[in-house]
Scaffold this motif. Structure first.
Motif, PDB file in Angstrom:
ATOM      1  N   VAL A  58       0.858  -1.185   0.000  1.00 56.55           N
ATOM      2  CA  VAL A  58       0.000   0.000   0.000  1.00 56.55           C
ATOM      3  C   VAL A  58       0.891   1.230   0.000  1.00 56.55           C
ATOM      4  O   VAL A  58       1.555   1.537   0.982  1.00 56.55           O
ATOM      5  N   ASP A  59       0.916   1.944  -1.127  1.00 55.08           N
ATOM      6  CA  ASP A  59       1.772   3.123  -1.267  1.00 55.08           C
ATOM      7  C   ASP A  59       1.112   4.404  -0.768  1.00 55.08           C
ATOM      8  O   ASP A  59       1.772   5.265  -0.204  1.00 55.08           O
ATOM      9  N   GLU A  60      -0.184   4.537  -1.010  1.00 55.66           N
ATOM     10  CA  GLU A  60      -0.864   5.801  -0.696  1.00 55.66           C
ATOM     11  C   GLU A  60      -2.338   5.533  -0.406  1.00 55.66           C
ATOM     12  O   GLU A  60      -2.969   4.725  -1.079  1.00 55.66           O
ATOM     13  N   VAL A  61      -2.867   6.219   0.592  1.00 57.72           N
ATOM     14  CA  VAL A  61      -4.291   6.163   0.899  1.00 57.72           C
ATOM     15  C   VAL A  61      -4.756   7.581   1.229  1.00 57.72           C
ATOM     16  O   VAL A  61      -4.290   8.180   2.195  1.00 57.72           O
ATOM     17  N   VAL A  62      -5.628   8.123   0.400  1.00 56.87           N
ATOM     18  CA  VAL A  62      -6.249   9.423   0.645  1.00 56.87           C
ATOM     19  C   VAL A  62      -7.731   9.131   0.855  1.00 56.87           C
ATOM     20  O   VAL A  62      -8.430   8.768  -0.095  1.00 56.87           O
ATOM     21  N   PRO A  63      -8.211   9.243   2.105  1.00 61.48           N
ATOM     22  CA  PRO A  63      -9.584   8.836   2.401  1.00 61.48           C
ATOM     23  C   PRO A  63     -10.620   9.395   1.427  1.00 61.48           C
ATOM     24  O   PRO A  63     -10.614  10.589   1.103  1.00 61.48           O
ATOM     25  N   GLU A  64     -11.460   8.472   0.952  1.00 65.72           N
ATOM     26  CA  GLU A  64     -12.586   8.772   0.065  1.00 65.72           C
ATOM     27  C   GLU A  64     -12.175   9.339  -1.293  1.00 65.72           C
ATOM     28  O   GLU A  64     -13.023   9.825  -2.035  1.00 65.72           O
ATOM     29  N   GLN A  65     -10.860   9.266  -1.632  1.00 61.12           N
ATOM     30  CA  GLN A  65     -10.399   9.823  -2.906  1.00 61.12           C
ATOM     31  C   GLN A  65      -9.515   8.891  -3.714  1.00 61.12           C
ATOM     32  O   GLN A  65      -9.736   8.724  -4.909  1.00 61.12           O
ATOM     33  N   ARG A  66      -8.499   8.290  -3.064  1.00 61.35           N
ATOM     34  CA  ARG A  66      -7.469   7.601  -3.853  1.00 61.35           C
ATOM     35  C   ARG A  66      -6.764   6.529  -3.022  1.00 61.35           C
ATOM     36  O   ARG A  66      -6.492   6.729  -1.839  1.00 61.35           O
ATOM     37  N   ILE A  67      -6.453   5.410  -3.693  1.00 66.15           N
ATOM     38  CA  ILE A  67      -5.639   4.339  -3.116  1.00 66.15           C
ATOM     39  C   ILE A  67      -4.623   3.939  -4.180  1.00 66.15           C
ATOM     40  O   ILE A  67      -4.982   3.762  -5.345  1.00 66.15           O
ATOM     41  N   VAL A  68      -3.355   3.803  -3.783  1.00 64.99           N
ATOM     42  CA  VAL A  68      -2.307   3.354  -4.707  1.00 64.99           C
ATOM     43  C   VAL A  68      -1.671   2.099  -4.111  1.00 64.99           C
ATOM     44  O   VAL A  68      -1.215   2.111  -2.959  1.00 64.99           O
ATOM     45  N   LYS A  85       1.449  -1.365 -10.797  1.00 66.75           N
ATOM     46  CA  LYS A  85       0.887  -0.320  -9.936  1.00 66.75           C
ATOM     47  C   LYS A  85      -0.607  -0.219 -10.192  1.00 66.75           C
ATOM     48  O   LYS A  85      -1.045  -0.187 -11.344  1.00 66.75           O
ATOM     49  N   ILE A  86      -1.381  -0.167  -9.113  1.00 66.94           N
ATOM     50  CA  ILE A  86      -2.834  -0.029  -9.192  1.00 66.94           C
ATOM     51  C   ILE A  86      -3.207   1.310  -8.548  1.00 66.94           C
ATOM     52  O   ILE A  86      -2.805   1.588  -7.419  1.00 66.94           O
ATOM     53  N   VAL A  87      -3.952   2.121  -9.275  1.00 67.10           N
ATOM     54  CA  VAL A  87      -4.443   3.390  -8.744  1.00 67.10           C
ATOM     55  C   VAL A  87      -5.964   3.347  -8.782  1.00 67.10           C
ATOM     56  O   VAL A  87      -6.560   3.172  -9.843  1.00 67.10           O
ATOM     57  N   MET A  88      -6.568   3.484  -7.611  1.00 62.35           N
ATOM     58  CA  MET A  88      -8.029   3.516  -7.500  1.00 62.35           C
ATOM     59  C   MET A  88      -8.461   4.931  -7.165  1.00 62.35           C
ATOM     60  O   MET A  88      -7.917   5.545  -6.246  1.00 62.35           O
ATOM     61  N   GLY A  89      -9.438   5.417  -7.909  1.00 68.10           N
ATOM     62  CA  GLY A  89      -9.978   6.750  -7.653  1.00 68.10           C
ATOM     63  C   GLY A  89     -11.444   6.662  -7.283  1.00 68.10           C
ATOM     64  O   GLY A  89     -12.174   5.802  -7.799  1.00 68.10           O
ATOM     65  N   PHE A  90     -11.881   7.538  -6.399  1.00 65.73           N
ATOM     66  CA  PHE A  90     -13.259   7.583  -5.918  1.00 65.73           C
ATOM     67  C   PHE A  90     -13.763   9.006  -6.081  1.00 65.73           C
ATOM     68  O   PHE A  90     -13.334   9.907  -5.373  1.00 65.73           O
ATOM     69  N   LEU A  93     -20.238  11.971  -7.074  1.00 56.62           N
ATOM     70  CA  LEU A  93     -21.104  12.496  -8.124  1.00 56.62           C
ATOM     71  C   LEU A  93     -22.229  13.311  -7.507  1.00 56.62           C
ATOM     72  O   LEU A  93     -22.538  13.168  -6.315  1.00 56.62           O
ATOM     73  N   GLU A  94     -22.842  14.169  -8.301  1.00 55.00           N
ATOM     74  CA  GLU A  94     -23.874  15.085  -7.799  1.00 55.00           C
ATOM     75  C   GLU A  94     -25.050  14.353  -7.151  1.00 55.00           C
ATOM     76  O   GLU A  94     -25.690  14.888  -6.253  1.00 55.00           O
ATOM     77  N   ASP A  95     -25.352  13.157  -7.595  1.00 59.98           N
ATOM     78  CA  ASP A  95     -26.497  12.418  -7.056  1.00 59.98           C
ATOM     79  C   ASP A  95     -26.171  11.658  -5.767  1.00 59.98           C
ATOM     80  O   ASP A  95     -26.984  10.891  -5.260  1.00 59.98           O
ATOM     81  N   GLY A  96     -24.947  11.844  -5.229  1.00 59.36           N
ATOM     82  CA  GLY A  96     -24.555  11.182  -3.992  1.00 59.36           C
ATOM     83  C   GLY A  96     -23.885   9.835  -4.207  1.00 59.36           C
ATOM     84  O   GLY A  96     -23.461   9.200  -3.246  1.00 59.36           O
ATOM     85  N   SER A  97     -23.777   9.411  -5.451  1.00 60.53           N
ATOM     86  CA  SER A  97     -23.125   8.146  -5.766  1.00 60.53           C
ATOM     87  C   SER A  97     -21.630   8.373  -5.973  1.00 60.53           C
ATOM     88  O   SER A  97     -21.132   9.485  -5.819  1.00 60.53           O
ATOM     89  N   THR A  98     -20.930   7.307  -6.347  1.00 63.55           N
ATOM     90  CA  THR A  98     -19.475   7.366  -6.512  1.00 63.55           C
ATOM     91  C   THR A  98     -19.077   6.781  -7.854  1.00 63.55           C
ATOM     92  O   THR A  98     -19.558   5.706  -8.229  1.00 63.55           O
ATOM     93  N   PHE A  99     -18.190   7.464  -8.554  1.00 64.44           N
ATOM     94  CA  PHE A  99     -17.605   6.941  -9.785  1.00 64.44           C
ATOM     95  C   PHE A  99     -16.235   6.388  -9.405  1.00 64.44           C
ATOM     96  O   PHE A  99     -15.362   7.125  -8.934  1.00 64.44           O
ATOM     97  N   VAL A 100     -16.061   5.079  -9.574  1.00 64.86           N
ATOM     98  CA  VAL A 100     -14.823   4.404  -9.184  1.00 64.86           C
ATOM     99  C   VAL A 100     -14.009   4.103 -10.437  1.00 64.86           C
ATOM    100  O   VAL A 100     -14.544   3.594 -11.422  1.00 64.86           O
ATOM    101  N   THR A 101     -12.714   4.409 -10.369  1.00 69.02           N
ATOM    102  CA  THR A 101     -11.794   4.106 -11.462  1.00 69.02           C
ATOM    103  C   THR A 101     -10.662   3.252 -10.906  1.00 69.02           C
ATOM    104  O   THR A 101     -10.128   3.553  -9.837  1.00 69.02           O
ATOM    105  N   VAL A 102     -10.329   2.191 -11.635  1.00 69.25           N
ATOM    106  CA  VAL A 102      -9.187   1.344 -11.286  1.00 69.25           C
ATOM    107  C   VAL A 102      -8.269   1.299 -12.506  1.00 69.25           C
ATOM    108  O   VAL A 102      -8.694   0.878 -13.582  1.00 69.25           O
TER     109      VAL A 102
END
Length: 161
Positions: A58-68, A85-90, A93-102
């Motif tokens: 686990v290189d980086e953890v930014v709560p509710e935003q990013r994990i590396v 390397k895996i980068v996860m983004g959170f 969204l305006e409707d209260g949901s989350t767009f997740v990128t891996v």
């Protein structure tokens, strides 16, 4: 140059809940690391174990935003080991949901790297689908999905059945 990919999707839960579903080993083990579980929470600087045998740095953890994360790439016999390397983004969204990128990158451009990258792309796509089903509906999509897991064997790019 190296091989890589990005997968993404919307989950109808707030970033706090979606982020926790990845960093919390109990929740992650319910829909993704179902065989062998996840050993510990994802915290920067930690090395955790997924599926009871795969070390994840686990290189980086930014709560509710990013994990590396980093982990060993699957290589051909006799080839030197290296990490991807895996980068996860959170993204909220305006409707209260989350767009997740891996996004995973770093494979060597050879036949083994191509095979492993395609397999992991499938794996992360399945992870996002399983996380969505678990968080939104309490359904474990992974259970029984991979015949190898039903026999207690972790699915890999060479052993899914």
């Amino acid at each position: 140059m190296s091989l890589g990919f990005t997968v993404s999707g919307r989950i109808a839960k707030p970033p706090r809940d979606v982020f926790d579903a990845v960093v919390n080993p109990t929740t992650l083990s319910r829909y993704f690391t179902t065989l062998g579980g996840a050993s510990a929470p994802l915290t920067a600087g930690a090395v955790v174990t997924w599926w009871g045998l795969v070390p994840v740095e686990v290189d980086e953890v930014v709560p509710e935003q990013r994990i590396v994360l980093r982990w060993d790439a699957e290589t051909a016999d006799g080839q030197p080991a290296y990490k991807t390397k895996i980068v996860m983004g959170f993204e909220a969204l305006e409707d209260g949901s989350t767009f997740v990128t891996v996004a995973e990158s770093g494979w060597i451009e050879d036949a083994a790297g191509q095979k492993a990258a395609f397999a992991n792309c499938e794996g992360w796509s399945a992870m996002l689908s399983a996380m969505k089903a678990w968080l939104e509906h309490g359904i474990n999509l992974r259970e029984g999905f991979y015949p190898s897991e039903m026999r207690g064997v972790l699915p890999t790019s060479t052993a899914r059945r």
